[in-house]
Design an enzyme around this catalytic site. Structure first.
Site, PDB file in Angstrom:
ATOM      1  N   ASP A 142      -7.147  -2.805  -7.219  1.00 27.52           N
ATOM      2  CA  ASP A 142      -7.648  -3.393  -5.977  1.00 27.52           C
ATOM      3  C   ASP A 142      -7.982  -4.858  -6.202  1.00 27.52           C
ATOM      4  O   ASP A 142      -8.307  -5.250  -7.327  1.00 27.52           O
ATOM      5  CB  ASP A 142      -8.892  -2.645  -5.474  1.00 27.52           C
ATOM      6  CG  ASP A 142      -9.190  -2.989  -4.024  1.00 27.52           C
ATOM      7  OD1 ASP A 142      -8.431  -2.559  -3.139  1.00 27.52           O
ATOM      8  OD2 ASP A 142     -10.157  -3.734  -3.768  1.00 27.52           O
ATOM      9  N   TYR A 184     -15.081 -11.462   0.565  1.00 17.56           N
ATOM     10  CA  TYR A 184     -15.832 -10.218   0.286  1.00 17.56           C
ATOM     11  C   TYR A 184     -17.067 -10.502  -0.559  1.00 17.56           C
ATOM     12  O   TYR A 184     -18.119  -9.890  -0.366  1.00 17.56           O
ATOM     13  CB  TYR A 184     -14.923  -9.197  -0.412  1.00 17.56           C
ATOM     14  CG  TYR A 184     -13.874  -8.639   0.521  1.00 17.56           C
ATOM     15  CD1 TYR A 184     -14.185  -7.608   1.408  1.00 17.56           C
ATOM     16  CD2 TYR A 184     -12.587  -9.162   0.561  1.00 17.56           C
ATOM     17  CE1 TYR A 184     -13.232  -7.107   2.282  1.00 17.56           C
ATOM     18  CE2 TYR A 184     -11.625  -8.670   1.435  1.00 17.56           C
ATOM     19  CZ  TYR A 184     -11.961  -7.648   2.295  1.00 17.56           C
ATOM     20  OH  TYR A 184     -11.021  -7.159   3.169  1.00 17.56           O
ATOM     21  N   ARG A 236       0.823  -1.214   0.000  1.00 15.27           N
ATOM     22  CA  ARG A 236       0.000   0.000   0.000  1.00 15.27           C
ATOM     23  C   ARG A 236       0.862   1.272   0.000  1.00 15.27           C
ATOM     24  O   ARG A 236       0.523   2.254   0.662  1.00 15.27           O
ATOM     25  CB  ARG A 236      -0.949   0.030   1.215  1.00 15.27           C
ATOM     26  CG  ARG A 236      -1.979  -1.070   1.253  1.00 15.27           C
ATOM     27  CD  ARG A 236      -3.068  -0.802   0.210  1.00 15.27           C
ATOM     28  NE  ARG A 236      -4.213  -1.661   0.414  1.00 15.27           N
ATOM     29  CZ  ARG A 236      -5.306  -1.318   1.092  1.00 15.27           C
ATOM     30  NH1 ARG A 236      -5.447  -0.148   1.610  1.00 15.27           N
ATOM     31  NH2 ARG A 236      -6.286  -2.174   1.215  1.00 15.27           N
ATOM     32  N   ARG A 262      -3.764   6.818   0.842  1.00 12.71           N
ATOM     33  CA  ARG A 262      -4.281   8.005   1.526  1.00 12.71           C
ATOM     34  C   ARG A 262      -3.335   8.699   2.500  1.00 12.71           C
ATOM     35  O   ARG A 262      -3.640   9.779   2.979  1.00 12.71           O
ATOM     36  CB  ARG A 262      -5.580   7.649   2.262  1.00 12.71           C
ATOM     37  CG  ARG A 262      -6.769   7.524   1.345  1.00 12.71           C
ATOM     38  CD  ARG A 262      -7.891   6.802   2.034  1.00 12.71           C
ATOM     39  NE  ARG A 262      -7.435   5.456   2.370  1.00 12.71           N
ATOM     40  CZ  ARG A 262      -8.157   4.568   3.019  1.00 12.71           C
ATOM     41  NH1 ARG A 262      -9.351   4.870   3.432  1.00 12.71           N
ATOM     42  NH2 ARG A 262      -7.676   3.366   3.269  1.00 12.71           N
ATOM     43  N   ARG A 268      -7.210  11.335  -6.132  1.00 14.51           N
ATOM     44  CA  ARG A 268      -8.409  10.551  -5.810  1.00 14.51           C
ATOM     45  C   ARG A 268      -9.653  11.436  -5.891  1.00 14.51           C
ATOM     46  O   ARG A 268     -10.690  11.019  -6.418  1.00 14.51           O
ATOM     47  CB  ARG A 268      -8.207   9.960  -4.419  1.00 14.51           C
ATOM     48  CG  ARG A 268      -9.401   9.390  -3.730  1.00 14.51           C
ATOM     49  CD  ARG A 268      -9.674   7.977  -4.168  1.00 14.51           C
ATOM     50  NE  ARG A 268     -10.671   7.382  -3.288  1.00 14.51           N
ATOM     51  CZ  ARG A 268     -11.964   7.655  -3.317  1.00 14.51           C
ATOM     52  NH1 ARG A 268     -12.435   8.519  -4.184  1.00 14.51           N
ATOM     53  NH2 ARG A 268     -12.786   7.066  -2.470  1.00 14.51           N
TER      54      ARG A 268
HETATM   55  O1  CP3 Z   1      -0.189  -1.311  -2.541  1.00 15.36           O
HETATM   56  C1  CP3 Z   1      -0.601  -0.421  -3.295  1.00 15.36           C
HETATM   57  O2  CP3 Z   1      -0.269   0.760  -3.144  1.00 15.36           O
HETATM   58  C2  CP3 Z   1      -1.430  -0.825  -4.506  1.00 15.36           C
HETATM   59  C3  CP3 Z   1      -2.844  -0.745  -4.411  1.00 15.36           C
HETATM   60  C4  CP3 Z   1      -3.690  -1.671  -3.535  1.00 15.36           C
HETATM   61  C5  CP3 Z   1      -4.936  -1.240  -3.015  1.00 15.36           C
HETATM   62  N1  CP3 Z   1      -5.551  -2.309  -2.433  1.00 15.36           N
HETATM   63  C6  CP3 Z   1      -5.485   0.117  -3.148  1.00 15.36           C
HETATM   64  C7  CP3 Z   1      -6.591   0.565  -2.260  1.00 15.36           C
HETATM   65  C8  CP3 Z   1      -3.531  -3.009  -3.166  1.00 15.36           C
HETATM   66  C9  CP3 Z   1      -2.348  -3.958  -3.407  1.00 15.36           C
HETATM   67  C10 CP3 Z   1      -4.722  -3.410  -2.478  1.00 15.36           C
HETATM   68  C11 CP3 Z   1      -4.960  -4.775  -1.977  1.00 15.36           C
HETATM   69  C12 CP3 Z   1      -6.160  -5.051  -1.183  1.00 15.36           C
HETATM   70  N2  CP3 Z   1      -7.408  -4.513  -1.310  1.00 15.36           N
HETATM   71  C13 CP3 Z   1      -6.235  -6.052  -0.162  1.00 15.36           C
HETATM   72  C14 CP3 Z   1      -5.120  -6.987   0.223  1.00 15.36           C
HETATM   73  C15 CP3 Z   1      -4.048  -6.350   1.026  1.00 15.36           C
HETATM   74  C16 CP3 Z   1      -4.453  -5.905   2.404  1.00 15.36           C
HETATM   75  O3  CP3 Z   1      -4.252  -4.693   2.682  1.00 15.36           O
HETATM   76  O4  CP3 Z   1      -4.916  -6.713   3.195  1.00 15.36           O
HETATM   77  C17 CP3 Z   1      -7.554  -6.035   0.344  1.00 15.36           C
HETATM   78  C18 CP3 Z   1      -8.089  -6.920   1.452  1.00 15.36           C
HETATM   79  C19 CP3 Z   1      -8.282  -5.072  -0.396  1.00 15.36           C
HETATM   80  C20 CP3 Z   1      -9.740  -4.741  -0.294  1.00 15.36           C
HETATM   81  C21 CP3 Z   1      -9.965  -3.344   0.092  1.00 15.36           C
HETATM   82  N3  CP3 Z   1      -9.770  -2.264  -0.748  1.00 15.36           N
HETATM   83  C22 CP3 Z   1     -10.421  -2.862   1.335  1.00 15.36           C
HETATM   84  C23 CP3 Z   1     -10.752  -3.725   2.530  1.00 15.36           C
HETATM   85  C24 CP3 Z   1     -10.483  -1.481   1.218  1.00 15.36           C
HETATM   86  C25 CP3 Z   1     -11.033  -0.525   2.258  1.00 15.36           C
HETATM   87  C26 CP3 Z   1     -10.058  -0.310   3.360  1.00 15.36           C
HETATM   88  C27 CP3 Z   1      -9.196   0.841   3.022  1.00 15.36           C
HETATM   89  O5  CP3 Z   1      -7.974   0.746   3.182  1.00 15.36           O
HETATM   90  O6  CP3 Z   1      -9.784   1.865   2.623  1.00 15.36           O
HETATM   91  C28 CP3 Z   1     -10.028  -1.099  -0.075  1.00 15.36           C
HETATM   92  C29 CP3 Z   1      -9.899   0.259  -0.650  1.00 15.36           C
HETATM   93  C30 CP3 Z   1      -8.552   0.654  -1.163  1.00 15.36           C
HETATM   94  N4  CP3 Z   1      -7.723  -0.136  -1.920  1.00 15.36           N
HETATM   95  C31 CP3 Z   1      -7.937   1.931  -1.016  1.00 15.36           C
HETATM   96  C32 CP3 Z   1      -6.723   1.890  -1.703  1.00 15.36           C
HETATM   97  C33 CP3 Z   1      -5.728   3.012  -1.890  1.00 15.36           C
HETATM   98  C34 CP3 Z   1      -8.551   3.138  -0.314  1.00 15.36           C
HETATM   99  C35 CP3 Z   1      -9.676   3.656  -1.139  1.00 15.36           C
HETATM  100  C36 CP3 Z   1      -9.753   5.165  -1.216  1.00 15.36           C
HETATM  101  O7  CP3 Z   1      -8.802   5.826  -1.645  1.00 15.36           O
HETATM  102  O8  CP3 Z   1     -10.815   5.679  -0.889  1.00 15.36           O
END
Ligand code: CP3
Length: 347
Positions: free
Chosen positions: A77, A153, A27, A31, A40
């Site tokens: 994602d 999910y 990640r 944010r 974003r």
């Molecule tokens: O690593 C990176 O920078 C690349 C991008 C990336 C995202 N999600 C962007 C994201 C990667 C590799 C993921 C993987 C992901 N997504 C996982 C596995 C890794 C982990 O952290 O456990 C999971 C379970 C998800 C599912 C997911 N996506 C959730 C549960 C959420 C909400 C929680 C949160 O952090 O907001 C997301 C949203 C998400 N995915 C965001 C980002 C940058 C935030 C969304 C936003 O900007 O509003």
């Protein structure tokens, strides 16, 4: 993979001796960076950002402009697969992803594997752009969620605390649940292969909720699907490095690294490092495992911990990373201190 690569991440995945480990952060785009929040906001929704190649390329590159990282991870994602299969998905402010839950084999008729690439094409375009815009020393990582975690999910409809809905399904109708897993194994393999075709040099498979399953189910719903995906990819790309991340699985990690064919494994924050050095590192490259909260606190406590991780894993191939993703409260200057600490460290 060529042994002559000048990219530090590829060298480590090839078990070459290095003066310091490569590093990138799960990640690393997101944010905690003000420039991400800006892009974003301009994109509209989170999905609009994921499916916009020029903006997704931009946010992938943002952390590289601030820090000298050895890799970039595609901005996307893990839930783009259910979205591409036709399951309605939205990301709600303060709540995370929300899907219309699927809880029985009958409902699988609503999913369609035929057209996933129509929806996912912009993601491949993002990979394609990155493969020419990345700095030369930087490796491009593609990724997907593992079928088990993506299924949690799809079945729970959101993040869960107890996984009652999906466990009900696997215990009462394993054959029906296998049909969902087959759909995910097939589409995830296709998705990852397209990323490689577009220029991804390494793949990571995220299995964030692998740790909620008992032993027998862990083999069936985590190890087996991961092994099938890796086998299918290696038929076409025999030397492609693949990093697994089955989070929270404790001693089952040994079985995971021996049975799936991963090149490397990402260690979660709770994994004891002397144990990992003894039981895991002789088999595969290890990645990890600084506590993301240590990165929020920063200072000498974080520097000491980074040194400790570097020492404990210095006997074998190691990629420095966190034990889970960066959280939004992380001060960007702490990431700069982490980068500086790693660049100054010598084996
Ligand atoms: O690593 C990176 O920078 C690349 C991008 C990336 C995202 N999600 C962007 C994201 C990667 C590799 C993921 C993987 C992901 N997504 C996982 C596995 C890794 C982990 O952290 O456990 C999971 C379970 C998800 C599912 C997911 N996506 C959730 C549960 C959420 C909400 C929680 C949160 O952090 O907001 C997301 C949203 C998400 N995915 C965001 C980002 C940058 C935030 C969304 C936003 O900007 O509003």
């Amino acid at each position: 993979m060529t042994t002559s690569s000048t990219k530090r991440l590829l060298q480590a995945l090839n078990k070459q001796e290095l003066d310091r480990p490569p590093f990138w952060l799960m990640r690393q785009a997101g944010r905690y960076l003000p420039e991400y929040k800006q892009t974003r906001a301009n994109a509209g929704s989170f999905l609009d950002l994921c499916y916009n190649p020029s903006l997704a390329e931009e946010v992938t590159l943002q952390p590289l402009r601030r820090y000298d990282l050895d890799a970039a991870i595609l901005f996307a994602d893990i839930l783009l697969i259910p979205d591409a299969l036709g399951q309605p998905l939205a990301y709600k402010e303060g709540e995370g992803p929300v899907l219309d839950p699927i809880s029985s084999a009958k409902e699988l008729a609503g999913l369609s594997v035929e057209k996933i690439h129509d929806r996912l094409n912009p993601v491949y375009e993002t990979v394609n752009r990155l493969s020419s815009s990345l700095p030369d020393h930087c490796t491009l990582i593609g990724f997907a969620g593992a079928p088990w975690t993506v299924a949690t999910y799809m079945v729970e409809g959101r993040g869960s605390k107890d996984y009652v809905a999906i466990k009900k399904w696997i215990y009462s109708d394993p054959d029906g649940f296998q049909k969902l897993m087959d759909i995910l194994i097939f589409s995830t393999t296709e998705y990852l292969l397209k990323q490689v075709e577009a220029g991804a040099e390494v793949l990571q498979i995220f299995d964030t909720w692998a740790g909620v399953l008992p032993d027998v189910e862990f083999k069936k719903w985590v190890i087996e699907p991961t092994r099938k995906i890796i086998d299918a990819i290696r038929k076409i790309h025999p030397d492609l490095p693949i990093i697994g991340f089955p989070k929270g699985v404790g001693g089952n990690l040994i079985d995971f690294v021996k049975s799936t064919g991963v090149t490397a494994v990402s260690l979660d924050t709770a994994t004891p490092l002397p144990w990992a050095a003894r039981e895991i590192q002789p088999h595969v490259v290890v990645q990890g495992n600084l506590d993301p909260i240590s990165l929020v606190i920063g200072g000498q406590a974080m520097v000491d911990r980074i040194h400790q991780i570097l020492e404990e894993l210095s006997g074998g191939a190691h990629i420095f990373n966190l034990g889970h993703g960066i959280i939004p409260q992380t001060p960007p200057e702490n990431v700069a201190l982490l980068a500086e600490t790693l660049h100054n460290w010598k084996k």
